[in-house]
Design a protein around this motif. Structure first.
Motif: not given
Length: 256
Positions: A198-207, A236-240, A247-255
């Motif tokens: 579950g934790n890994m699913a929320s992370l960036s595939p690019l990273a 310049g990648e979208r996920e970056h 993070f700045i917008g205090k929302r959950v990222p959608v990778f």
């Protein structure tokens, strides 16, 4: 029946099962070829958040299928082909996987099992798991590439103890030596895995892909000046951008 290595993909997770229960999931030659085929098929699949490698039933992998050995081990050419093409071909395919690979270890993890676990990124074990490579009892050494992998991941002290003294070590001992990431009671293993996935699913595939490539390069001893070439091409990648802005917008990222 020579056993099989099976793969089922669901919701971004590939479950790879070592299946040879009659022999505690010992790896046959066909199974090494299966392992390579399965992981070659997964390589480059950007939809995957993780790959889980596990054994069918109560054991991870009890080593190699010794019943096959007389047919090929006593000739140098066939022995070399087995280790360099079949075994290392399977292990290299695991190492080359772009998604994080989790070894889910129960029961016996011996010889080939230790090698497969060493090729994975994260080793999660039940507290009743046992580890060893007592091949000196069979009169032969671990192949060079395989020994290098096990020594690097499990540690040289542990590799020497397994190979020179045929030591079989409990999970708690390997955890204390840094060779396992986590051990839990056997009945808690599925829930622990679910939390990790579950934790890994929320992370960036690019990273994940970039980290996997970096770890491969570091293991290969790639010079730092080569690593620095192109190291920041992801700027310049979208996920970056998405990760920083979320993070700045205090929302959950959608990778994905």
């Amino acid at each position: 029946m020579s056993g099989r290595v099976l793969c089922v993909v669901s919701q971004g997770v590939a479950r790879v099962t070592i299946s040879h229960p009659a022999r505690f999931n010992a790896m046959s030659r066909a199974m090494w070829r299966d392992l390579r085929r399965v992981f070659d098929g997964l390589r480059g699949d950007a939809s995957l958040s993780a790959v889980v490698v596990e054994g069918e039933g109560a054991h991870f992998c009890a080593g190699g299928d010794i019943s096959e050995y007389p047919a090929f081990r006593f000739e140098e050419a066939s022995l070399r082909h087995f280790h360099e093409q079949e075994v290392w071909g399977g292990l290299q395919a695991v190492l080359d996987c772009d998604a994080p690979v989790i070894a889910l270890i129960r029961g016996n993890c011996m010889g080939a099992g230790v090698e497969i676990a060493s090729a994975c990124d994260i080793r999660l074990a039940a507290d009743d798991a046992r580890f060893g490579a007592p091949i000196a009892k069979l009169g032969f050494p671990m192949a060079p590439r395989e020994a290098q992998l096990v020594s690097r991941v499990m540690g040289e002290v542990t590799a020497r103890e397994m190979l020179l003294a045929a030591a079989v070590l409990p999970a708690a001992e390997l955890k204390s030596r840094g060779a396992l990431h986590q051990i839990v009671p056997a009945d808690a293993l599925p829930q622990t895995l679910d939390r990790l996935l579950g934790n890994m699913a929320s992370l960036s595939p690019l990273a994940a892909r970039l980290h996997k490539q970096l770890f491969r390069d570091l293991a290969a001893g790639t010079p730092m000046d080569q690593l620095l070439t192109g190291a920041y091409d992801y700027a310049g990648e979208r996920e970056h951008r998405e990760g920083i802005e979320a993070f700045i917008g205090k929302r959950v990222p959608v990778f994905r």
